[in-house]
Design a protein around this motif. Sequence first.
Motif, short mmCIF file in Angstrom:
data_model
loop_
_atom_site.label_atom_id
_atom_site.label_comp_id
_atom_site.label_asym_id
_atom_site.label_seq_id
_atom_site.Cartn_x
_atom_site.Cartn_y
_atom_site.Cartn_z
N ASN A 38 5.98 -5.01 6.24
CA ASN A 38 7.35 -4.47 6.17
C ASN A 38 7.34 -2.96 5.98
OD1 ASN A 38 8.38 -7.00 6.47
ND2 ASN A 38 9.10 -7.22 4.37
N LEU A 39 6.29 -2.45 5.35
CA LEU A 39 6.20 -1.00 5.15
C LEU A 39 6.15 -0.26 6.49
CD1 LEU A 39 3.75 -0.55 2.14
CD2 LEU A 39 6.19 -0.09 2.19
N LEU A 40 5.46 -0.84 7.46
CA LEU A 40 5.39 -0.20 8.78
C LEU A 40 6.76 -0.15 9.43
CD1 LEU A 40 2.08 -1.57 10.34
CD2 LEU A 40 2.56 0.74 9.52
N VAL A 41 7.49 -1.25 9.38
CA VAL A 41 8.84 -1.29 9.96
C VAL A 41 9.75 -0.28 9.26
CG1 VAL A 41 10.86 -2.74 10.39
CG2 VAL A 41 8.56 -3.71 10.59
N ALA A 42 9.65 -0.23 7.93
CA ALA A 42 10.47 0.70 7.15
C ALA A 42 10.16 2.14 7.53
CB ALA A 42 10.23 0.48 5.66
N CYS A 43 8.89 2.47 7.69
CA CYS A 43 8.51 3.84 8.02
C CYS A 43 8.94 4.22 9.43
CB CYS A 43 7.00 4.03 7.85
SG CYS A 43 6.49 3.99 6.12
N VAL A 44 8.92 3.29 10.36
CA VAL A 44 9.39 3.57 11.72
C VAL A 44 10.88 3.92 11.69
CG1 VAL A 44 9.90 2.54 13.96
CG2 VAL A 44 7.65 2.20 12.92
N LEU A 45 11.67 3.14 10.95
CA LEU A 45 13.11 3.41 10.84
C LEU A 45 13.36 4.77 10.20
CD1 LEU A 45 14.72 0.00 9.81
CD2 LEU A 45 14.97 1.23 11.97
N LEU A 46 12.60 5.07 9.15
CA LEU A 46 12.80 6.34 8.46
C LEU A 46 12.41 7.51 9.37
CD1 LEU A 46 13.73 7.51 5.80
CD2 LEU A 46 11.37 7.46 4.98
N GLY A 67 10.01 14.82 -0.89
CA GLY A 67 10.63 13.62 -1.42
C GLY A 67 10.85 12.51 -0.41
N MET A 68 10.66 12.79 0.88
CA MET A 68 10.88 11.73 1.86
C MET A 68 9.69 11.58 2.81
SD MET A 68 14.22 10.86 4.18
CE MET A 68 14.42 12.50 4.80
N LEU A 69 9.22 12.69 3.39
CA LEU A 69 8.11 12.59 4.32
C LEU A 69 6.81 12.16 3.64
CD1 LEU A 69 8.22 15.48 6.96
CD2 LEU A 69 8.40 13.03 7.32
N PHE A 70 6.50 12.77 2.49
CA PHE A 70 5.26 12.42 1.80
C PHE A 70 5.22 10.94 1.42
CE2 PHE A 70 3.71 16.83 0.12
CZ PHE A 70 3.60 17.26 1.44
N PRO A 71 6.27 10.40 0.76
CA PRO A 71 6.23 8.96 0.45
C PRO A 71 6.12 8.09 1.69
CG PRO A 71 7.93 10.04 -0.84
CD PRO A 71 7.45 11.04 0.16
N MET A 72 6.83 8.50 2.76
CA MET A 72 6.79 7.70 3.98
C MET A 72 5.36 7.63 4.53
SD MET A 72 8.66 8.41 7.64
CE MET A 72 7.57 9.78 8.01
N PHE A 73 4.67 8.76 4.56
CA PHE A 73 3.30 8.77 5.08
C PHE A 73 2.35 8.03 4.14
CE2 PHE A 73 4.59 12.64 7.61
CZ PHE A 73 4.44 12.01 8.84
N CYS A 74 2.54 8.18 2.85
CA CYS A 74 1.64 7.50 1.90
C CYS A 74 1.76 5.99 2.01
CB CYS A 74 1.95 7.95 0.47
SG CYS A 74 1.43 9.62 0.10
N PHE A 75 2.98 5.48 1.93
CA PHE A 75 3.18 4.04 1.98
C PHE A 75 2.89 3.49 3.38
CE2 PHE A 75 6.23 5.05 -1.59
CZ PHE A 75 5.40 4.57 -2.58
N GLY A 76 3.31 4.22 4.41
CA GLY A 76 3.06 3.76 5.77
C GLY A 76 1.59 3.76 6.12
#
Length: 250
Positions: free
Chosen positions: A56-64, A106-115
């Motif tokens: 689900n993290l991959l799907v979430a990061c694609v949307l973001l 606050g947005m790009l860094f978390p997205m890359f870390c979790f993704g």
Amino acid sequence: MTRRRNRKLDQWITFWSVPFFFNIFGLVFVPLSWMMPPRSPSASTPDIVAFMQSHNLLVACVLLTLAYGLAPVSNAVYLMQIKRMSVSPAFRYTLMTGAITGAIVGMLFPMFCFGLGAFRPGYSPAVLSMLYDFGYLAFIGSLGCFCVMWMAFGLAILLDTNNVLPKWLGYYTVWQYMTELMAAPVWINRSGPFAWNGLMTFWFTMVLYVSWQLVVYTCIYRSIKKQPESELDNADLSTVATDSRTGVTA
């Protein structure tokens, strides 16, 4: 008879993009990935690995990634109102720079870390734990960027003599973002009210932030409605010009 064009259409598009963006933001961080509410800084390694390798993290990061471009559009709502104020452009530039910095950290860094954790399932538990910490600390521990930009917004309202936004909103804004300083202890507390998932650092601050956002956008909505068309950058000056002989506005 030709239809009169709405000269505030660009502002309304920008304004209504904000709830659209935050709905996607909430969808990504809550039901899709369950990054929020924040998981515990003291979570066990197996729990961290299971979370970081969720598909689900991959799907979430694609949307973001697709919605990320709406972040500067949403900040334009504030910039357009500050431009109308009788204050130095420094306030507008401060908000603009803070918004850019805050969005990256606050947005790009978390997205890359979790993704990245979900995209590379071969990472060791130690690497996944590091990405887990990095992602949450970037998301919650970087609020100093936002504190400075919103302090500039609040001060601009207070110093403005054009009364674009109500003065009480300036005091509210300054007070609200002083509370963001409570995010600093997340770097040294792994449990308790000042951890990144703590009562004061996250829950108290989030309640104040959401209520403040609702108030701000209500005030901005009213300000856009009341703005005279002669102030608009895209106004057709021929329709608002005053006849020098009669003193009558055309």
